[in-house]
Scaffold this active site. Structure first.
Site, mmCIF file in Angstrom:
data_model
loop_
_atom_site.group_PDB
_atom_site.id
_atom_site.type_symbol
_atom_site.label_atom_id
_atom_site.label_comp_id
_atom_site.label_asym_id
_atom_site.label_seq_id
_atom_site.Cartn_x
_atom_site.Cartn_y
_atom_site.Cartn_z
ATOM 1 C CB CYS A 113 -0.923 0.010 1.216
ATOM 2 S SG CYS A 113 -2.119 -1.320 1.181
ATOM 3 C CG HIS A 252 -2.652 3.298 3.627
ATOM 4 N ND1 HIS A 252 -3.448 3.218 2.506
ATOM 5 C CD2 HIS A 252 -2.521 2.022 4.087
ATOM 6 C CE1 HIS A 252 -3.779 1.955 2.302
ATOM 7 N NE2 HIS A 252 -3.242 1.211 3.243
ATOM 8 C CG ASN A 282 -6.709 -0.450 2.386
ATOM 9 O OD1 ASN A 282 -6.140 0.187 1.498
ATOM 10 N ND2 ASN A 282 -6.067 -1.252 3.214
#
Ligand code: COA
Length: 327
Positions: A113, A252, A282
């Site tokens: 990520c 994030h 996400n």
């Protein structure tokens, strides 16, 4: 001195919204559990005919337009993704073709990520050395195709989307600091086990559903809170700033509880934090540029504002950078 800044921003979210209630129809879960444990209310799913390069090309077109340059001006495309169209060729090459950036070199960057944060810092080096003038950096995921709809631990968390920026030289402000970290000893905590050279696809792999993401949620949670705090504070220190100088913290979006635990430790007030997890879940390497685009398009960023962008993910990796807004 050669200053590097963000010249343009764009994002793209697929149309299909999937609510917690939709998921509760196919999994042993509930809106209440997902909201309380993650902060997610709904997320976007790419359609069956949409792969990462399709989402990425849309975001890229918007960023190019915003920067006021043309496709031919792009010298390099870097795509941070965990859900490439295919293992090879690189999704960046497919994007290059789709948008007609015929003068651009192109490659993908795999950093979980943290992919877009890594890609931004890598892209900035090409401008710093003078090798390239305009670098298109994309964070994109069609990752919902890589999570198991039978696994409630992971399926409820993820969503699809793309965010893109154009990096180039600026007169004032720009990149003030950057931090990249990795700890491969933690690799097993977040992994897509099969489909690579370690475990090629086979009937046995499919029967065991190893073609989907496996995650040790509690370990990832602990890592995330620790790293988000560490790399943010290091980036602030490296820039010679204090927390009070940061106008926007763009983390994030993996879990609202991770963000809340992080900002408590870093001591950033919540009104300075960009939050999109409730709407988009996400979307892995795409969350930070999507959140950046959202506050930018809402006119919430002013010239001179200092933005701290931070991420963590599979690898395990983490990274942060600070940009003084120069648009
Ligand atoms: N719906 C309902 N119950 C669920 C569930 C779901 N979708 N997923 C797990 N549960 C259950 C568990 O089975 C467990 O039940 P038990 O107590 O009977 O064993 C219970 O909920 C609590 O599970 P736990 O794993 O302790 O929950 P948690 O508070 O740690 O939250 C995560 C789970 C996954 C939301 C959390 O660990 C997390 O966000 N981790 C980081 C994930 C992440 O960021 N990944 C991406 C990194 S880039």
């Amino acid at each position: 001195m050669n200053k590097i800044g963000i010249l343009g921003v764009g994002s793209y979210l697929p149309e299909k919204k999937v609510t917690n209630f939709d998921l509760a129809k196919i999994l042993d879960t509930s809106d209440e559990w997902i909201r309380a444990r993650t902060g997610i209310k709904e997320r976007r799913f790419a359609s069956p005919d949409q792969a990462a390069s399709d989402l990425a090309a849309n975001a890229a077109e918007r960023a190019i337009k915003d920067a006021g340059i043309s496709q031919e001006d792009i010298d390099l495309i870097i795509v941070g993704t965990n859900s490439p169209d295919t293992l090879y060729p690189a999704t960046a090459c497919l994007v290059q073709d789709k948008i007609g950036a015929k003068n651009a070199a192109a490659f993908d960057l795999q950093a979980g990520c943290t992919g877009w944060v890594y890609a931004s810092i890598v892209g900035a080096q090409f401008i710093k050395t003078g090798m390239y003038k305009h670098v298109l950096v994309i964070g994109v995921e069609a990752i919902t195709k890589m999570v198991d709809e039978k696994d409630r631990d992971t399926y409820v968390l993820f969503g699809d989307g793309a965010g893109a920026t154009i990096l180039g030289n600026v007169d004032k402000g720009g990149l003030l600091s950057s931090v990249l970290c990795a700890d491969g000893s933690l690799a097993e905590h977040l992994i897509l086990p099969a489909g690579g050279s370690r475990l090629p696809l086979s009937q046995e792999v499919l029967d065991k559903r190893l073609q989907y993401t496996r995650m040790n949620g509690r370990e990832v949670f602990k890592f995330a809170v620790r790293e988000i705090t560490k790399v943010s504070l290091n980036a602030i220190k490296e820039a010679g700033l204090t927390v009070d100088d940061i106008r926007w913290f763009i983390p994030h979006q993996a879990n609202l509880r991770i963000i809340e635990a992080g900002i408590k430790r870093i001591r950033i007030p919540k009104e300075r934090v960009a939050i999109t997890i409730d709407k988009y879940g996400n979307s892995s390497a795409a969350t930070v540029p999507i959140a950046l685009d959202e506050i930018y398009k809402a006119d919430k960023i002013k010239t001179g504002d200092k933005l701290l962008m931070v991420s963590f993910g599979a690898g395990m990796t983490s990274g942060a950078f600070i940009v003084e807004w120069s648009k």
